[in-house]
Design a protein around this motif. Structure first.
Motif, PDB file in Angstrom:
ATOM      1  N   GLN A   1       5.163  -4.496  -3.312  1.00 21.17           N
ATOM      2  CA  GLN A   1       6.204  -5.163  -4.099  1.00 21.17           C
ATOM      3  C   GLN A   1       6.265  -4.663  -5.484  1.00 21.17           C
ATOM      4  OE1 GLN A   1       8.377  -7.545  -2.368  1.00 21.17           O
ATOM      5  NE2 GLN A   1       7.074  -7.011  -0.608  1.00 21.17           N
ATOM      6  N   GLU A   2       5.373  -4.204  -6.351  1.00 22.28           N
ATOM      7  CA  GLU A   2       5.286  -3.792  -7.441  1.00 22.28           C
ATOM      8  C   GLU A   2       4.073  -3.308  -8.016  1.00 22.28           C
ATOM      9  OE1 GLU A   2       5.860  -5.612 -12.174  1.00 22.28           O
ATOM     10  OE2 GLU A   2       6.617  -6.910 -10.463  1.00 22.28           O
TER      11      GLU A   2
ATOM     12  N   ILE B   1       3.490 -13.642  -2.215  1.00 22.24           N
ATOM     13  CA  ILE B   1       3.197 -12.286  -2.879  1.00 22.24           C
ATOM     14  C   ILE B   1       1.756 -12.567  -3.375  1.00 22.24           C
ATOM     15  CG2 ILE B   1       3.794 -10.550  -4.843  1.00 22.24           C
ATOM     16  CD1 ILE B   1       6.531 -11.492  -4.411  1.00 22.24           C
TER      17      ILE B   1
ATOM     18  N   GLN C   1       5.458 -10.655   6.528  1.00 23.65           N
ATOM     19  CA  GLN C   1       6.241 -10.203   5.480  1.00 23.65           C
ATOM     20  C   GLN C   1       7.159 -11.137   4.659  1.00 23.65           C
ATOM     21  OE1 GLN C   1       8.311  -6.530   6.751  1.00 23.65           O
ATOM     22  NE2 GLN C   1       6.681  -6.055   8.027  1.00 23.65           N
TER      23      GLN C   1
ATOM     24  N   THR D   1      -1.584 -10.544  -5.388  1.00 24.01           N
ATOM     25  CA  THR D   1      -1.979  -9.800  -6.591  1.00 24.01           C
ATOM     26  C   THR D   1      -3.411  -9.314  -6.682  1.00 24.01           C
ATOM     27  OG1 THR D   1      -0.201 -11.055  -7.947  1.00 24.01           O
ATOM     28  CG2 THR D   1      -1.868  -9.441  -9.114  1.00 24.01           C
TER      29      THR D   1
ATOM     30  N   LYS E   1       1.168  -5.967  -6.885  1.00 29.93           N
ATOM     31  CA  LYS E   1       1.804  -6.951  -6.146  1.00 29.93           C
ATOM     32  C   LYS E   1       2.199  -6.337  -4.688  1.00 29.93           C
ATOM     33  CE  LYS E   1       3.083  -9.383 -10.327  1.00 29.93           C
ATOM     34  NZ  LYS E   1       4.066  -9.990 -11.070  1.00 29.93           N
ATOM     35  N   TYR E   2       1.622  -7.226  -3.603  1.00 23.20           N
ATOM     36  CA  TYR E   2       2.103  -7.114  -2.334  1.00 23.20           C
ATOM     37  C   TYR E   2       2.265  -8.367  -1.358  1.00 23.20           C
ATOM     38  CZ  TYR E   2      -2.680  -8.099  -1.089  1.00 23.20           C
ATOM     39  OH  TYR E   2      -4.094  -8.859  -1.101  1.00 23.20           O
ATOM     40  N   LYS E   3       2.764  -8.003  -0.310  1.00 24.02           N
ATOM     41  CA  LYS E   3       2.772  -9.120   0.850  1.00 24.02           C
ATOM     42  C   LYS E   3       2.251  -8.391   2.091  1.00 24.02           C
ATOM     43  CE  LYS E   3       7.425 -11.483  -0.231  1.00 24.02           C
ATOM     44  NZ  LYS E   3       8.626 -11.885   0.326  1.00 24.02           N
TER      45      LYS E   3
ATOM     46  N   ALA F   1      -0.247  -3.836   3.939  1.00 22.32           N
ATOM     47  CA  ALA F   1       0.813  -4.669   3.049  1.00 22.32           C
ATOM     48  C   ALA F   1       2.066  -3.989   2.781  1.00 22.32           C
ATOM     49  CB  ALA F   1      -0.025  -4.789   1.741  1.00 22.32           C
TER      50      ALA F   1
END
Length: 235
Positions: free
Chosen positions: A40-41, A59, A55, A61, A48-50, A37
């Motif tokens: 993101q946060e 997003i 990419q 979670t 949270k990721y992509k 991944a």
């Protein structure tokens, strides 16, 4: 034959460098499932990721209580083995700084930390643009070399530049810009890691990262006939 060999060398070198410069974060779940991944946060309860393979996609979670650890692209590992929904904040408070940059951000006050965050995000944005331009120019050099290779030797005796010269310049430009672009993306990865470290510190202090913006904008003063730099900050 020599030209084809040089082109193959360039392609191998470029693919190898770019592959090494772009790495994924790896989310390791408690059931040992791994997710490649781009983080993101990370907040008090979720990550949270992509997906690394998409990419530009949505997003996702995942609850931190389901995650054993995260292996970041820069090699750092963050463990969540003892994380539970009711203990996330305490775990975040107990994280020990792992490098000199993390130790530095622990010492900064909130205002200076927000300035550092804005600067690091600006570095990431600029490096992404610079790297993309370099790789684009590398592609132009490669295409130029391929066209010169197909055109064969020049039949014009008055031509100052032969197809051989164009081929060599194309290959040199392609390799030079390709390496420069790859190194720029590697540098971007370092600043992305710093952005994530500061976001973790924001979480520890329970402050919002988007409450402050800081921009550096180059400009030109026609009265002084000199370049200037404008600093803009908003709270």
């Amino acid at each position: 034959m020599k030209k084809s060999f040089l082109l193959l060398c360039y392609l191998f070198l470029s693919i190898n460098i770019v592959a090494q410069s772009v790495k994924a974060d790896v989310i390791i779940k408690k059931d040992n499932m791994k997710i490649e991944a781009i983080i993101q946060e990370i907040n008090s309860t979720t990550i949270k990721y992509k997906r690394f393979s998409n990419q530009t996609g949505p997003i996702f979670t995942i609850e931190k209580s389901k995650v054993a650890s995260v292996l970041y692209a820069n090699g750092e590992v963050e463990s969540f083995e003892n994380t539970s929904p009711n203990r996330d904040i305490q775990v975040a408070e107990s994280v020990v700084p792992g490098n000199s940059f993390e130790k530095r951000i622990r010492r900064e006050n909130d205002i200076e930390l927000k300035k550092m965050y804005a600067l690091e995000k600006n570095y990431v944005k600029n490096r992404r643009v610079q790297g993309s331009i370099c790789l684009g120019l590398s592609g132009v050099g490669l295409i130029t070399a391929m066209i010169a290779n197909q055109s064969g030797p020049s039949t014009n005796p008055y031509s100052a530049i032969t197809s051989e010269d164009v081929f060599q310049l194309g290959v040199i430009g392609a390799i030079g810009f390709g390496v420069s672009g790859a190194l720029t993306f590697i540098n971007m990865g370092k600043h992305k890691s710093r952005v994530k470290a500061i976001e973790q510190e924001f979480l520890r202090r329970n402050i919002k990262s988007d409450s402050f913006s800081f921009k550096i904008q180059p400009s030109y003063n026609p009265l002084l006939h000199a370049p200037t730099i404008a600093l803009r900050a908003s709270f």
